[in-house]
Design a protein around this motif. Structure first.
Motif, mmCIF file in Angstrom:
data_model
loop_
_atom_site.group_PDB
_atom_site.id
_atom_site.type_symbol
_atom_site.label_atom_id
_atom_site.label_comp_id
_atom_site.label_asym_id
_atom_site.label_seq_id
_atom_site.Cartn_x
_atom_site.Cartn_y
_atom_site.Cartn_z
ATOM 1 N N PRO A 43 61.447 65.762 31.408
ATOM 2 C CA PRO A 43 61.669 64.916 30.234
ATOM 3 C C PRO A 43 62.352 63.617 30.650
ATOM 4 C CG PRO A 43 62.460 67.160 29.866
ATOM 5 C CD PRO A 43 62.111 67.045 31.315
ATOM 6 N N SER A 44 62.086 62.550 29.916
ATOM 7 C CA SER A 44 62.713 61.276 30.238
ATOM 8 C C SER A 44 63.229 60.637 28.961
ATOM 9 C CB SER A 44 61.730 60.347 30.952
ATOM 10 O OG SER A 44 60.678 59.977 30.099
ATOM 11 N N CYS A 45 63.851 59.477 29.123
ATOM 12 C CA CYS A 45 64.361 58.758 27.966
ATOM 13 C C CYS A 45 64.366 57.268 28.259
ATOM 14 C CB CYS A 45 65.765 59.229 27.598
ATOM 15 S SG CYS A 45 67.005 58.857 28.835
ATOM 16 N N LEU A 46 64.521 56.495 27.187
ATOM 17 C CA LEU A 46 64.664 55.049 27.278
ATOM 18 C C LEU A 46 66.106 54.716 26.945
ATOM 19 C CD1 LEU A 46 63.521 52.174 27.541
ATOM 20 C CD2 LEU A 46 62.889 52.324 25.117
ATOM 21 N N TRP A 47 66.751 54.006 27.831
ATOM 22 C CA TRP A 47 68.162 53.652 27.729
ATOM 23 C C TRP A 47 68.292 52.154 27.498
ATOM 24 C CZ3 TRP A 47 72.528 56.722 28.360
ATOM 25 C CH2 TRP A 47 73.734 56.068 28.612
ATOM 26 N N LEU A 48 69.185 51.765 26.619
ATOM 27 C CA LEU A 48 69.530 50.357 26.435
ATOM 28 C C LEU A 48 70.938 50.153 26.967
ATOM 29 C CD1 LEU A 48 69.337 47.455 25.295
ATOM 30 C CD2 LEU A 48 70.187 48.393 23.119
ATOM 31 N N GLY A 49 71.061 49.271 27.950
ATOM 32 C CA GLY A 49 72.360 48.898 28.488
ATOM 33 C C GLY A 49 72.399 47.395 28.684
ATOM 34 N N TYR A 50 73.529 46.914 29.126
ATOM 35 C CA TYR A 50 73.694 45.468 29.283
ATOM 36 C C TYR A 50 74.240 45.112 30.655
ATOM 37 C CZ TYR A 50 72.741 44.839 24.362
ATOM 38 O OH TYR A 50 72.125 44.813 23.142
ATOM 39 N N ILE A 51 73.734 43.997 31.175
ATOM 40 C CA ILE A 51 74.273 43.348 32.364
ATOM 41 C C ILE A 51 74.904 42.068 31.828
ATOM 42 C CG2 ILE A 51 73.763 42.350 34.610
ATOM 43 C CD1 ILE A 51 71.116 44.026 34.511
ATOM 44 N N GLY A 52 76.195 42.087 31.579
ATOM 45 C CA GLY A 52 76.827 40.986 30.861
ATOM 46 C C GLY A 52 76.246 40.951 29.463
ATOM 47 N N SER A 53 75.613 39.852 29.088
ATOM 48 C CA SER A 53 74.980 39.753 27.774
ATOM 49 C C SER A 53 73.474 40.002 27.837
ATOM 50 C CB SER A 53 75.251 38.373 27.164
ATOM 51 O OG SER A 53 74.693 37.366 27.987
ATOM 52 N N ARG A 54 72.959 40.297 29.023
ATOM 53 C CA ARG A 54 71.516 40.517 29.226
ATOM 54 C C ARG A 54 71.158 41.965 28.916
ATOM 55 N NH1 ARG A 54 68.451 40.052 35.101
ATOM 56 N NH2 ARG A 54 66.330 40.281 34.313
ATOM 57 N N PRO A 55 70.306 42.195 27.891
ATOM 58 C CA PRO A 55 69.890 43.567 27.590
ATOM 59 C C PRO A 55 68.900 44.073 28.641
ATOM 60 C CG PRO A 55 68.727 42.048 26.166
ATOM 61 C CD PRO A 55 69.686 41.225 26.991
ATOM 62 N N ILE A 56 69.016 45.329 28.977
ATOM 63 C CA ILE A 56 68.125 45.962 29.952
ATOM 64 C C ILE A 56 67.687 47.315 29.410
ATOM 65 C CG2 ILE A 56 67.978 46.959 32.286
ATOM 66 C CD1 ILE A 56 68.101 43.940 32.320
ATOM 67 N N HIS A 57 66.397 47.588 29.495
ATOM 68 C CA HIS A 57 65.872 48.913 29.192
ATOM 69 C C HIS A 57 65.611 49.632 30.512
ATOM 70 C CE1 HIS A 57 64.184 48.121 24.879
ATOM 71 N NE2 HIS A 57 65.491 48.263 24.903
ATOM 72 N N ILE A 58 66.020 50.878 30.566
ATOM 73 C CA ILE A 58 65.822 51.710 31.750
ATOM 74 C C ILE A 58 65.166 53.005 31.291
ATOM 75 C CG2 ILE A 58 66.939 52.910 33.676
ATOM 76 C CD1 ILE A 58 69.372 50.986 33.181
ATOM 77 N N VAL A 59 64.051 53.349 31.910
ATOM 78 C CA VAL A 59 63.424 54.641 31.658
ATOM 79 C C VAL A 59 63.797 55.531 32.837
ATOM 80 C CG1 VAL A 59 61.278 55.907 31.323
ATOM 81 C CG2 VAL A 59 61.516 53.599 30.376
ATOM 82 N N PHE A 60 64.376 56.699 32.522
ATOM 83 C CA PHE A 60 64.787 57.608 33.596
ATOM 84 C C PHE A 60 64.654 59.060 33.174
ATOM 85 C CE2 PHE A 60 68.815 56.844 31.356
ATOM 86 C CZ PHE A 60 69.321 58.139 31.232
#
Length: 92
Positions: A43-60
Motif C-alpha cells: 500500500p502507498s500514500c500521497l504526502w503533502l509536505g513543505y520545503i520552506g514555503s514550497r509544497p511537495i507531494h511525495i508518493v511512498f
C-alpha cells in the motif's frame, strides 16, 4: 525508517531540484492526503509536505518488515490541478 528511493523518484528529484534533505524535511512537516491501500506490492500514500514555503507531494510505501520507506515519486503540485492548500484534486 530508512528512506529508499526508486529510480523514478531519483530522476524526478534531479529534474525538479529536490534533494534527500528536502524529502526528509517535507516528511517531517506534512501529512497523508490520499491513501492507496490496493497498490502492489505494498500500500502507498500521497504526502503533502513543505520545503520552506514550497509544497511537495511525495508518493511512498512503508515496508515495516524491513524498516524502509520506499519513495516512489516526488513533485511540486500544479496549482491548476489542486485546490488551495494542495490537499484535494480539482475536478473538471
Amino acid at each position: 525508517m530508512i528512506n529508499k528511493y526508486r529510480q523514478h523518484a531519483i530522476k524526478r528529484m534531479f529534474e525538479r531540484g529536490i534533494t534527500e534533505f528536502d524529502i526528509d524535511l517535507a516528511l517531517s512537516n506534512g501529512r497523508v492526503i490520499e491513501d492507496y491501500p490496493n497498490d502492489y506490492p505494498l500500500p502507498s500514500c500521497l504526502w503533502l509536505g513543505y520545503i520552506g514555503s514550497r509544497p511537495i507531494h511525495i508518493v511512498f510505501s512503508d515496508n515495516h518488515s524491513f524498516g524502509e520507506r520506499i519513495i516512489i515519486t516526488v513533485y511540486e503540485p500544479n496549482p491548476t490541478q489542486w485546490s488551495e492548500g494542495f490537499t484535494t484534486r480539482v475536478t473538471s
